[in-house]
Design a protein around this motif. Structure first.
Motif, PDB file in Angstrom:
ATOM      1  N   GLN A 211       0.820  -1.209   0.000  1.00 16.45           N
ATOM      2  CA  GLN A 211       0.000   0.000   0.000  1.00 16.45           C
ATOM      3  C   GLN A 211       0.854   1.259   0.000  1.00 16.45           C
ATOM      4  OE1 GLN A 211      -2.498  -0.583   3.426  1.00 16.45           O
ATOM      5  NE2 GLN A 211      -3.956  -1.883   2.325  1.00 16.45           N
ATOM      6  N   ALA A 212       1.994   1.204   0.726  1.00 12.57           N
ATOM      7  CA  ALA A 212       2.851   2.386   0.845  1.00 12.57           C
ATOM      8  C   ALA A 212       3.875   2.492  -0.279  1.00 12.57           C
ATOM      9  CB  ALA A 212       3.573   2.368   2.197  1.00 12.57           C
ATOM     10  N   GLY A 213       4.096   1.389  -0.985  1.00 12.61           N
ATOM     11  CA  GLY A 213       5.101   1.383  -2.031  1.00 12.61           C
ATOM     12  C   GLY A 213       6.505   1.109  -1.534  1.00 12.61           C
ATOM     13  N   ALA A 214       6.641   0.789  -0.254  1.00 12.01           N
ATOM     14  CA  ALA A 214       7.945   0.493   0.350  1.00 12.01           C
ATOM     15  C   ALA A 214       7.697  -0.074   1.742  1.00 12.01           C
ATOM     16  CB  ALA A 214       8.805   1.754   0.448  1.00 12.01           C
ATOM     17  N   PRO A 215       8.671  -0.788   2.321  1.00  9.32           N
ATOM     18  CA  PRO A 215       8.486  -1.299   3.678  1.00  9.32           C
ATOM     19  C   PRO A 215       8.232  -0.182   4.684  1.00  9.32           C
ATOM     20  CG  PRO A 215      10.333  -2.401   2.614  1.00  9.32           C
ATOM     21  CD  PRO A 215       9.932  -1.269   1.719  1.00  9.32           C
TER      22      PRO A 215
END
Length: 310
Positions: A211-215
């Motif tokens: 959802q965030a595009g990254a950890p």
């Protein structure tokens, strides 16, 4: 990042030192085609594979000082796996755990010969102390999930199931915490089968990253937090998931409980709640296979109290 070549190298390195676990065919009317019985691994979880691979790799490169050995921060499965692996390979292990770690786990770590250091009220503080000790002593640090040799070692079970399953496999379901197991298995079966990554709603590290595009950090709660309680997906898990097209799905705590009880009732298999997550994706309908799809469920850990299963 790891690849199938890294997993194959891990398989050669760890051959004869970890167990080749069985592949059990499910009942004809069961939702799973096959179970990979990885809970029969040394110390009761898949993590012994990565621990052996990590320590042997460091030894091969001349990084391992046999006087100080290895350091790990974990009062759970990773701590036990690395303590066992260090003892099996003849080097000392120091395991940092929070002061809140259950006495039974501390006793088990000491039973494997590890020096146990209890510090801080939560895992993050124990981890910080472990990193500091590593810098002071030159010990080899063994991460719970986010190191190439740890993840590649875990992936060796994926090579085994490909070799053992005549006719091939389409889908492998694995539980996800920090993502080391998922990354290893996805790398092992890349180009052959896809991986479905199953997370409890109380620790949705991969879902949050997507959802965030990254950890990103997530709050951790729920019945499986003891084994799937990482705050964020590891960098290795995140990169491999994107490269191989891992499909993430979520299950509720009630689904974990029901799946765990069904494994016991139908198969006399006793696993921890986190390990039941992969099966729960099928029993709860979070993942619905296509007709004829060849599905393997990885049952990755059995460090549980079975008294509530009867």
């Amino acid at each position: 990042m790891i690849t199938r070549a890294d997993v194959e190298a891990a398989a050669r390195r760890t051959a004869g030192r970890v167990r080749r676990t069985p592949l059990l065919q499910g009942d004809p009317d069961a939702p799973a085609g096959w179970f990979k019985l990885e809970y029969l691994q040394h110390t009761g979880t898949f993590k012994a594979r990565g621990a052996v691979n990590r320590i042997l790799g460091a030894q091969e490169r001349g990084e391992l000082d046999p006087r100080v050995g290895v350091v790990v921060a974990s009062g759970g499965n990773a701590g036990m796996a690395n303590a066992w692996a260090a003892a099996a390979l003849g080097v000392p292990a120091t395991v940092f755990v929070p002061t809140t770690a259950p006495a039974v786990k501390v006793a088990r770590l000491r039973g494997y010969g590890a020096t146990v250091v209890q510090t801080g009220s939560e895992y993050a503080l124990a981890y910080a102390a472990a990193v500091e000790r590593t810098a002071e002593t030159g010990a080899v640090y063994c991460h719970a999930y986010d190191q190439p040799e740890i993840a590649a070692g875990a992936g060796t079970l994926g090579l085994e199931l490909l070799e053992d399953l005549d006719g091939g496999v389409d889908t492998v379901l694995v539980a996800v915490g920090g993502g080391g197991l998922m990354a290893g298995v996805a790398s092992a079966v890349e180009g052959v089968a896809r991986v479905v990554a199953v997370e409890p709603v109380g620790a949705p590290t991969l879902h949050a990253a997507v959802q965030a595009g990254a950890p990103v950090d997530v709050p951790v709660s729920g019945i499986a937090a003891d084994s799937l309680g990482a705050r964020r997906i590891g960098d290795i898990g995140w990169s491999v998931a994107g490269r191989t097209g891992v499909l993430p799905v979520l299950v509720e705590d009630d689904d974990l409980v029901a799946a765990r009880h069904r494994l016991w009732a139908d198969h006399r298999i006793a696993v921890e709640h986190g390990a039941a997550a992969a099966f729960a994706a099928l029993t709860a309908g979070a993942y619905v296979p296509e007709p004829g799809e060849r599905v393997v469920v990885v049952l990755c850990g059995a460090n549980t109290d079975p008294s509530d299963l009867t």
